[in-house]
Design a protein around this motif. Structure first.
Motif, PDB file in Angstrom:
ATOM      1  N   LEU A  23       0.815  -1.211   0.000  1.00  0.00           N
ATOM      2  CA  LEU A  23       0.000   0.000   0.000  1.00  0.00           C
ATOM      3  C   LEU A  23       0.851   1.265   0.000  1.00  0.00           C
ATOM      4  O   LEU A  23       0.573   2.211  -0.741  1.00  0.00           O
ATOM      5  N   GLU A  24       1.875   1.305   0.809  1.00  0.00           N
ATOM      6  CA  GLU A  24       2.675   2.528   0.893  1.00  0.00           C
ATOM      7  C   GLU A  24       3.369   2.830  -0.430  1.00  0.00           C
ATOM      8  O   GLU A  24       3.352   3.967  -0.911  1.00  0.00           O
ATOM      9  N   GLY A  25       3.964   1.813  -1.033  1.00  0.00           N
ATOM     10  CA  GLY A  25       4.655   2.034  -2.297  1.00  0.00           C
ATOM     11  C   GLY A  25       3.722   2.454  -3.412  1.00  0.00           C
ATOM     12  O   GLY A  25       4.033   3.358  -4.197  1.00  0.00           O
ATOM     13  N   GLN A  26       2.552   1.827  -3.488  1.00  0.00           N
ATOM     14  CA  GLN A  26       1.596   2.169  -4.541  1.00  0.00           C
ATOM     15  C   GLN A  26       0.938   3.524  -4.292  1.00  0.00           C
ATOM     16  O   GLN A  26       0.585   4.225  -5.240  1.00  0.00           O
ATOM     17  N   THR A  27       0.782   3.893  -3.011  1.00  0.00           N
ATOM     18  CA  THR A  27       0.260   5.225  -2.691  1.00  0.00           C
ATOM     19  C   THR A  27       1.238   6.290  -3.165  1.00  0.00           C
ATOM     20  O   THR A  27       0.845   7.303  -3.767  1.00  0.00           O
ATOM     21  N   GLN A  28       2.515   6.074  -2.900  1.00  0.00           N
ATOM     22  CA  GLN A  28       3.513   7.042  -3.335  1.00  0.00           C
ATOM     23  C   GLN A  28       3.578   7.109  -4.859  1.00  0.00           C
ATOM     24  O   GLN A  28       3.730   8.190  -5.442  1.00  0.00           O
ATOM     25  N   ARG A  29       3.442   5.957  -5.495  1.00  0.00           N
ATOM     26  CA  ARG A  29       3.419   5.915  -6.964  1.00  0.00           C
ATOM     27  C   ARG A  29       2.271   6.757  -7.507  1.00  0.00           C
ATOM     28  O   ARG A  29       2.449   7.541  -8.454  1.00  0.00           O
ATOM     29  N   ALA A  30       1.087   6.611  -6.900  1.00  0.00           N
ATOM     30  CA  ALA A  30      -0.067   7.398  -7.335  1.00  0.00           C
ATOM     31  C   ALA A  30       0.151   8.880  -7.077  1.00  0.00           C
ATOM     32  O   ALA A  30      -0.168   9.729  -7.919  1.00  0.00           O
ATOM     33  N   ALA A  31       0.702   9.195  -5.913  1.00  0.00           N
ATOM     34  CA  ALA A  31       0.924  10.602  -5.578  1.00  0.00           C
ATOM     35  C   ALA A  31       1.962  11.234  -6.500  1.00  0.00           C
ATOM     36  O   ALA A  31       1.800  12.389  -6.926  1.00  0.00           O
ATOM     37  N   ASP A  32       3.005  10.501  -6.817  1.00  0.00           N
ATOM     38  CA  ASP A  32       4.052  11.036  -7.695  1.00  0.00           C
ATOM     39  C   ASP A  32       3.497  11.379  -9.075  1.00  0.00           C
ATOM     40  O   ASP A  32       4.016  12.265  -9.757  1.00  0.00           O
ATOM     41  N   ALA A  33       2.431  10.670  -9.480  1.00  0.00           N
ATOM     42  CA  ALA A  33       1.808  10.917 -10.780  1.00  0.00           C
ATOM     43  C   ALA A  33       0.620  11.876 -10.670  1.00  0.00           C
ATOM     44  O   ALA A  33      -0.126  12.053 -11.651  1.00  0.00           O
ATOM     45  N   ASN A  34       0.442  12.480  -9.498  1.00  0.00           N
ATOM     46  CA  ASN A  34      -0.657  13.447  -9.267  1.00  0.00           C
ATOM     47  C   ASN A  34      -2.028  12.845  -9.549  1.00  0.00           C
ATOM     48  O   ASN A  34      -2.894  13.482 -10.156  1.00  0.00           O
ATOM     49  N   ARG A  35      -2.223  11.605  -9.089  1.00  0.00           N
ATOM     50  CA  ARG A  35      -3.492  10.944  -9.380  1.00  0.00           C
ATOM     51  C   ARG A  35      -4.245  10.479  -8.132  1.00  0.00           C
ATOM     52  O   ARG A  35      -5.199   9.710  -8.245  1.00  0.00           O
ATOM     53  N   LEU A  36      -3.863  10.971  -6.953  1.00  0.00           N
ATOM     54  CA  LEU A  36      -4.648  10.701  -5.752  1.00  0.00           C
ATOM     55  C   LEU A  36      -5.767  11.734  -5.691  1.00  0.00           C
ATOM     56  O   LEU A  36      -5.598  12.827  -5.162  1.00  0.00           O
ATOM     57  N   PHE A  37      -6.928  11.378  -6.234  1.00  0.00           N
ATOM     58  CA  PHE A  37      -8.011  12.338  -6.397  1.00  0.00           C
ATOM     59  C   PHE A  37      -8.980  12.375  -5.219  1.00  0.00           C
ATOM     60  O   PHE A  37      -9.648  13.394  -5.000  1.00  0.00           O
ATOM     61  N   ALA A  38      -9.112  11.268  -4.485  1.00  0.00           N
ATOM     62  CA  ALA A  38     -10.123  11.208  -3.420  1.00  0.00           C
ATOM     63  C   ALA A  38      -9.682  10.222  -2.347  1.00  0.00           C
ATOM     64  O   ALA A  38      -8.926   9.286  -2.618  1.00  0.00           O
ATOM     65  N   TYR A  39     -10.195  10.438  -1.127  1.00  0.00           N
ATOM     66  CA  TYR A  39      -9.835   9.605   0.020  1.00  0.00           C
ATOM     67  C   TYR A  39     -11.099   9.322   0.835  1.00  0.00           C
ATOM     68  O   TYR A  39     -11.712  10.242   1.375  1.00  0.00           O
ATOM     69  N   HIS A  40     -11.503   8.039   0.892  1.00  0.00           N
ATOM     70  CA  HIS A  40     -12.730   7.624   1.564  1.00  0.00           C
ATOM     71  C   HIS A  40     -12.405   6.847   2.841  1.00  0.00           C
ATOM     72  O   HIS A  40     -11.487   6.015   2.842  1.00  0.00           O
ATOM     73  N   VAL A  41     -13.175   7.076   3.906  1.00  0.00           N
ATOM     74  CA  VAL A  41     -12.919   6.382   5.168  1.00  0.00           C
ATOM     75  C   VAL A  41     -14.182   5.736   5.731  1.00  0.00           C
ATOM     76  O   VAL A  41     -15.300   6.224   5.545  1.00  0.00           O
ATOM     77  N   CYS A  42     -13.965   4.629   6.404  1.00  0.00           N
ATOM     78  CA  CYS A  42     -14.928   3.956   7.271  1.00  0.00           C
ATOM     79  C   CYS A  42     -14.081   2.973   8.074  1.00  0.00           C
ATOM     80  O   CYS A  42     -12.903   3.256   8.327  1.00  0.00           O
ATOM     81  N   ASP A  43     -14.621   1.835   8.502  1.00  0.00           N
ATOM     82  CA  ASP A  43     -13.809   0.870   9.236  1.00  0.00           C
ATOM     83  C   ASP A  43     -14.255  -0.540   8.899  1.00  0.00           C
ATOM     84  O   ASP A  43     -15.356  -0.752   8.383  1.00  0.00           O
TER      85      ASP A  43
END
Length: 295
Positions: A208-228
């Protein structure tokens, strides 16, 4: 500009908290999905969110039925609430060409509604077909998104692929990891195509951490949803927990996502028969408390 304003607001609140040593209720980044408070029609949801100080709303498409999207957007903004996204498009794969074409047309309508509403983003639950290989479904998803890109570009609407938990791979989404979503984004290579990161679907991923950084580096983290994630989970769809009720490391994941550069709205998307049985106003109050305490 809105991100910069929110960041400045957070710095001010931090200063005040340090000066007063008193907890402050900051809902400047809190967004609630209309499906979460499904006991309310759109108009009541807007009024209640505004009264409670909720800053953002993600409108599910069924809440626009029988309504003029442009007028709905005006009402939302008049209440001081930001339209964060429209949910949902997607479901591109099909065994027959006709069904795939119909899906593309439906997604075009979603993009048009988002533009009229004033939503900058459409969330995509991409779909899958039992009996069809995931490889073929992913190809059809990629082709389907590509078919809607000219319209999205003309209207300035972003498209966010939402990876779903692998147990949804049979009939709801062939996109089940952040890595797979990144691969499709790489293939489409368009600034309007990105990712909706939902902790419910992604918290388990060892990469998850590596792929999150990959998405962020490409400016494609558009939304963040939370629950549990409830333990045990009695219903994969409708037994999601309110933040703090389950086992997801919400603070850790938020820190990771924000460390990668995300500073947008934190969207509460809770499907819960338990909570839906309670008065919706009580549920919204619980959401706000959980947001402050656990995200």
């Amino acid at each position: 500009a809105s991100h910069a304003n929110r960041r400045a607001h957070e710095h001010t609140l931090l200063f005040l908290r340090l000066m007063t040593a008193q907890p402050l209720k900051d809902f400047s980044r809190l967004c609630v999905h209309t499906i979460t408070t499904k006991g309310w029609e759109l108009e009541e949801a807007v009024d209640r969110y505004g009264e409670a100080g909720v800053s953002g709303i993600t409108v599910w498409r069924q809440w626009l039925e029988g309504r003029n999207p442009a007028e709905a957007g005006q009402r939302i903004r008049a209440a001081g609430i930001e339209v964060v996204s429209l949910c949902r498009g997607g479901f591109y794969p099909g065994l027959e060409e006709k069904s795939r074409e119909e899906s593309v047309e439906d997604n075009k309508r979603a993009i048009e509604d988002a533009a009229a509403l004033g939503a900058p983003l459409v969330v995509l639950v991409c779909g899958a077909v039992p009996g069809q290989s995931l490889v073929e479904s992913r190809k059809q998803i990629t082709d389907g998104i590509a078919s809607t890109l000219p319209l999205a570009e003309s209207l300035g609407v972003k498209l966010a692929i939402e990876p779903l938990h692998p147990m949804y791979a049979d009939d709801r989404s062939a996109i089940n990891t952040l890595g797979t979503a990144n691969e499709i984004c790489d293939e489409l290579n368009h600034p309007l195509v990105g990712i909706a990161f939902d902790v419910y679907h992604l918290w388990w991923d060892p990469d998850l951490e590596g792929q999150t950084q990959r998405a962020a580096d490409a400016n494609r983290l558009f939304a963040y949803h939370v629950c549990d994630w409830m333990t045990p989970t009695s219903d994969l769809l409708n037994d999601r927990g309110l933040m703090g009720e389950g086992c997801i490391d919400l603070r850790g994941i938020r820190g990771m996502v924000e460390g990668a550069g995300f500073d947008g709205m934190i969207e509460v998307e809770v499907f819960s028969n338990r909570w839906w049985e309670k008065p919706t106003a009580e549920f919204l109050e619980a959401i706000q408390q959980a947001y402050l305490q656990h995200t």
